[in-house]
Design a protein around this motif. Structure first.
Motif, PDB file in Angstrom:
ATOM      1  N   GLY A 275     -48.041  29.283  31.458  1.00  0.00           N
ATOM      2  CA  GLY A 275     -48.463  28.443  32.574  1.00  0.00           C
ATOM      3  C   GLY A 275     -47.463  28.365  33.709  1.00  0.00           C
ATOM      4  N   THR A 276     -47.978  28.022  34.886  1.00  0.00           N
ATOM      5  CA  THR A 276     -47.125  27.806  36.054  1.00  0.00           C
ATOM      6  C   THR A 276     -47.299  26.385  36.550  1.00  0.00           C
ATOM      7  OG1 THR A 276     -48.759  28.520  37.719  1.00  0.00           O
ATOM      8  CG2 THR A 276     -47.365  30.215  36.710  1.00  0.00           C
ATOM      9  N   ASP A 322     -45.913  27.014  42.859  1.00  0.00           N
ATOM     10  CA  ASP A 322     -46.417  27.922  41.817  1.00  0.00           C
ATOM     11  C   ASP A 322     -45.186  28.512  41.126  1.00  0.00           C
ATOM     12  OD1 ASP A 322     -48.218  29.261  40.278  1.00  0.00           O
ATOM     13  OD2 ASP A 322     -49.137  30.399  41.901  1.00  0.00           O
ATOM     14  N   ILE A 323     -44.661  27.772  40.136  1.00  0.00           N
ATOM     15  CA  ILE A 323     -43.382  28.084  39.505  1.00  0.00           C
ATOM     16  C   ILE A 323     -43.582  28.203  38.003  1.00  0.00           C
ATOM     17  CG2 ILE A 323     -40.999  27.278  39.183  1.00  0.00           C
ATOM     18  CD1 ILE A 323     -41.543  25.350  41.586  1.00  0.00           C
ATOM     19  N   ASP A 324     -42.954  29.185  37.383  1.00  0.00           N
ATOM     20  CA  ASP A 324     -43.042  29.304  35.927  1.00  0.00           C
ATOM     21  C   ASP A 324     -42.651  27.981  35.284  1.00  0.00           C
ATOM     22  OD1 ASP A 324     -43.974  31.910  35.243  1.00  0.00           O
ATOM     23  OD2 ASP A 324     -42.089  32.745  35.957  1.00  0.00           O
ATOM     24  N   ALA A 325     -43.512  27.491  34.392  1.00  0.00           N
ATOM     25  CA  ALA A 325     -43.284  26.182  33.790  1.00  0.00           C
ATOM     26  C   ALA A 325     -42.312  26.230  32.622  1.00  0.00           C
ATOM     27  CB  ALA A 325     -44.609  25.594  33.326  1.00  0.00           C
ATOM     28  N   GLY A 326     -42.200  27.387  31.963  1.00  0.00           N
ATOM     29  CA  GLY A 326     -41.349  27.456  30.785  1.00  0.00           C
ATOM     30  C   GLY A 326     -41.889  26.551  29.694  1.00  0.00           C
ATOM     31  N   HIS A 372     -47.663  36.204  31.347  1.00  0.00           N
ATOM     32  CA  HIS A 372     -47.751  37.182  32.425  1.00  0.00           C
ATOM     33  C   HIS A 372     -46.489  38.017  32.599  1.00  0.00           C
ATOM     34  CE1 HIS A 372     -46.687  33.147  34.062  1.00  0.00           C
ATOM     35  NE2 HIS A 372     -45.731  33.812  34.680  1.00  0.00           N
ATOM     36  N   ASP A 373     -45.523  37.897  31.714  1.00  0.00           N
ATOM     37  CA  ASP A 373     -44.336  38.766  31.733  1.00  0.00           C
ATOM     38  C   ASP A 373     -43.709  38.814  33.117  1.00  0.00           C
ATOM     39  OD1 ASP A 373     -44.658  39.291  28.998  1.00  0.00           O
ATOM     40  OD2 ASP A 373     -46.139  40.845  29.438  1.00  0.00           O
ATOM     41  N   ASP A 374     -43.676  40.030  33.756  1.00  0.00           N
ATOM     42  CA  ASP A 374     -42.943  40.153  35.018  1.00  0.00           C
ATOM     43  C   ASP A 374     -43.831  39.980  36.248  1.00  0.00           C
ATOM     44  OD1 ASP A 374     -44.362  42.480  34.599  1.00  0.00           O
ATOM     45  OD2 ASP A 374     -42.796  43.803  35.392  1.00  0.00           O
ATOM     46  N   THR A 375     -45.090  39.601  36.070  1.00  0.00           N
ATOM     47  CA  THR A 375     -45.950  39.343  37.221  1.00  0.00           C
ATOM     48  C   THR A 375     -45.547  38.017  37.852  1.00  0.00           C
ATOM     49  OG1 THR A 375     -47.781  40.531  36.212  1.00  0.00           O
ATOM     50  CG2 THR A 375     -48.336  39.006  37.991  1.00  0.00           C
ATOM     51  N   ALA A 376     -45.400  38.014  39.172  1.00  0.00           N
ATOM     52  CA  ALA A 376     -45.010  36.789  39.863  1.00  0.00           C
ATOM     53  C   ALA A 376     -46.076  35.718  39.659  1.00  0.00           C
ATOM     54  CB  ALA A 376     -44.817  37.069  41.356  1.00  0.00           C
ATOM     55  N   PRO A 377     -45.671  34.436  39.561  1.00  0.00           N
ATOM     56  CA  PRO A 377     -46.626  33.368  39.249  1.00  0.00           C
ATOM     57  C   PRO A 377     -47.850  33.349  40.159  1.00  0.00           C
ATOM     58  CG  PRO A 377     -44.403  32.525  39.075  1.00  0.00           C
ATOM     59  CD  PRO A 377     -44.282  33.932  39.611  1.00  0.00           C
ATOM     60  N   GLY A 378     -47.655  33.550  41.462  1.00  0.00           N
ATOM     61  CA  GLY A 378     -48.771  33.465  42.391  1.00  0.00           C
ATOM     62  C   GLY A 378     -49.798  34.553  42.225  1.00  0.00           C
ATOM     63  N   PHE A 379     -49.462  35.590  41.459  1.00  0.00           N
ATOM     64  CA  PHE A 379     -50.373  36.727  41.300  1.00  0.00           C
ATOM     65  C   PHE A 379     -50.916  36.847  39.879  1.00  0.00           C
ATOM     66  CE2 PHE A 379     -47.829  37.508  44.994  1.00  0.00           C
ATOM     67  CZ  PHE A 379     -48.738  38.014  45.909  1.00  0.00           C
TER      68      PHE A 379
END
Length: 587
Positions: A275-276, A322-326, A372-379
């Protein structure tokens, strides 16, 4: 470190709830849904309409998580076209148009304008994003790319839609329509999507539909799934701490960002979610409100994040991050995010004065996106899928929902319900495609029709503003609410002109209020609009007490719980009652 939600158990004087007692008396159903966000609730409604014996439990309040932390938009997701997600955009636009028809009491057309600063930006990055599904280099979209996207969007919107096609205007007309826009704007693209000002109430309306569709359908908030025992799911009442087993043939995990943790509690380790975090602030800023011209201002910032400046009533909603939530699934809006939002406002409206003192509310949630691994959060794709885990050792089949967005909840719920029906080998008997949602049935269209409806259906409500408020809050279900209000002596609360003592009794009896804060945040929009005072918190708590079996100690704890929740998670600092302050000074 972000503040953690206070544990709901044990609270003083928490009497057994009839809804929980009913689960314990019949601890079995064909289907157990875990998660009371919009997707879980939508699936509950769909299955109840098919005659399935279905039960839903939610660890907090309904629509408390990501569903209640949305951007209040019902939209097709124009930017997903660039990612090649044509199926999702088509489904989203069709469902947007459908919700305008079947939920007109909460879902309204939203005029949206994109300020455009360049002509050709993004033309090289967009194809790379489309082909690779990677984020590419962040950068604002230019007029050509936005024009192509809106033309495709209009094509998707034709199916079942009545919204106007987009318009593209140059700088002179853009500034004539929105004179407070930054003066170097080159174009303005305007199109229509839809808004949902009360996502929490729409969720409650969908839930009520499900409960009324079948006597066997049951739903209870503040009940969590904490383990398994002899093939059954172990449930815990979060208000009393009591635990009990509940058996089902199929378990649906619709707990959003908590999906992996829920599966872990049920004995299965999964890694579905990534999640983001998305945060928003709500401003009481009259100049900014006027500058929007009644439109949502929507654009993509240079860092690739989507930005919205969105008038809701007499307030302005600004978002979103839109930030990785961890691992933080209970986030708050940070000072850094607040500074970012004010920077964005200045990016579009350079001469409109705004400052943090105008913030009346903030909220943050975790989008239930796939890992989503290395995909940027917004995408990361906003599409959804269903993961099936076969039964073992007598455990039920488990279906886990991964992904999903507000706009497509009805279609998603239909797909998830179909998967459940397949497991049960039960045919679908009813479609929800054109079935009005709750108070959207017969909802009057336009001011004149609203006045006529109120005169006909709310004759016992003498005050016109009060009648309009009931219609706005409940849709055409306001008629049943008004009848309840008329059954006993009633008066408006002293601390607000939007709630009465009888309406609080109605909420306690019919809408599963577990805490005072449920009324302030989710049964009404009082907190969202910055209208909560200490007097209001106390009055709501004391008025609810006899209906919910609260003694004086529980009332005091409810007040403390509401004030802490609003302060820690929503930036709402409630001043003590004036009498207390004066007493302290005099002492």
């Amino acid at each position: 470190m972000a503040p953690q939600p206070r544990p709901a158990v044990p609270l003083p004087s928490s009497p057994p709830r009839p809804s929980v007692s009913a689960l314990r008396a019949r601890p079995r159903a064909q289907v157990l849904i875990i998660g009371g966000g919009i997707n879980g609730v939508g699936t509950f409604r769909d299955l109840a309409l098919q005659g399935v014996d279905v039960t839903l439990v939610e660890r907090g309040d309904y629509c408390q998580g990501a569903s209640g932390a949305s951007s209040h938009m019902i939209h097709g997701g124009i930017r997903y076209l660039e990612n090649g997600e044509f199926r999702l955009v088509h489904e989203s636009v069709v469902e947007r148009n459908r919700l305008l028809r079947i939920a007109p009491h909460y879902v309204k057309p939203l005029r949206t304008t994109i300020p455009v600063l360049t002509t050709f930006s993004g033309l090289l990055n967009a194809p790379l994003r489309f082909l690779s599904h990677r984020s590419g280099k962040p950068g604002a979209r230019g007029a050509v790319l936005i024009k192509i996207g809106l033309s495709l969007y209009d094509a998707f919107s034709r199916e079942g839609g009545r919204l106007p096609r987009h318009q593209f205007v140059g700088r002179k007309r853009a500034l004539a329509e929105l004179p407070r826009l930054r003066p170097d704007v080159k174009y303005a693209a305007t199109y229509f999507d839809a808004s949902v000002h009360n996502p929490e109430r729409l969720t409650l309306d969908v839930l009520r539909d499900g409960l009324e569709a079948s006597r066997e359908a049951r739903a209870v908030n503040y009940v969590s799934a904490v383990g398994t025992h002899d093939g059954a799911v172990r449930l815990r009442d979060e208000l009393t701490g009591d635990e009990f087993d509940f058996a089902a043939d199929v378990v649906v995990n619709a707990s959003g960002a908590w999906t992996d943790r829920t599966n872990s509690a049920l004995g299965a380790e999964t890694r579905y979610m990534g999640g983001t975090k998305g945060s928003h602030i709500v401003l009481d800023a009259p100049e900014l409100l006027a500058a929007t011209g009644g439109r949502e201002i929507f654009f993509e910032h240079a860092d690739g994040r989507i930005v919205l400046i969105y008038p809701i009533g007499d307030r302005v909603l600004v978002g979103t991050t839109d930030i990785d939530a961890g691992e933080d699934l209970t986030p708050v809006c940070t000072e850094e995010e607040v500074a970012y939002f004010f920077h964005l406002i200045g990016h579009v409206f350079r001469d409109v004065p705004v400052d943090p003192s105008q913030i009346v509310y903030s909220f943050s949630g975790v989008r239930p996106l796939p890992r989503h691994d290395d995909t940027a959060p917004g995408f990361v794709s906003r599409d959804y899928r269903i993961e099936r885990e076969a039964s073992a050792d007598g455990a039920p089949v488990r279906l886990s929902l991964v992904g999903g967005k507000w706009t497509t909840f009805r279609a998603l719920s239909e797909h998830l319900a179909d998967a459940v029906l397949g497991e049960l080998r039960v045919p679908r008997s009813t479609s929800t495609a054109e079935l009005p949602i709750g108070g959207g049935a017969g909802f009057p269209d336009g001011p004149a029709a609203r006045r006529d409806w109120i005169a006909t259906h709310l004759p016992t409500v003498a005050d016109q503003a009060r009648a309009e408020g009931l219609l706005e809050r409940y849709g055409t279900r306001a008629e049943a609410v008004a009848a309840f209000l008329a059954e006993g002596p009633d008066r408006m609360l002293e601390s607000t002109d939007e709630l009465s003592v009888r309406e609080l009794a109605y909420l306690a009896q019919h809408e599963q209020v577990g805490h005072v804060v449920d009324v302030l945040i989710r049964r009404t929009s009082l907190a969202f609009r910055g209208l909560v005072t200490s007097e209001l918190v106390w009055e709501v708590a004391e008025t609810l007490a006899p209906h919910l079996g609260w003694e004086s100690e529980r009332v005091r704890e409810e007040v403390r719980h509401a004030e802490r929740t609003l302060a820690d998670f929503h930036r709402v600092a409630i001043a003590p009652p004036r009498a207390e302050v004066e007493g302290a000074v005099n002492a």
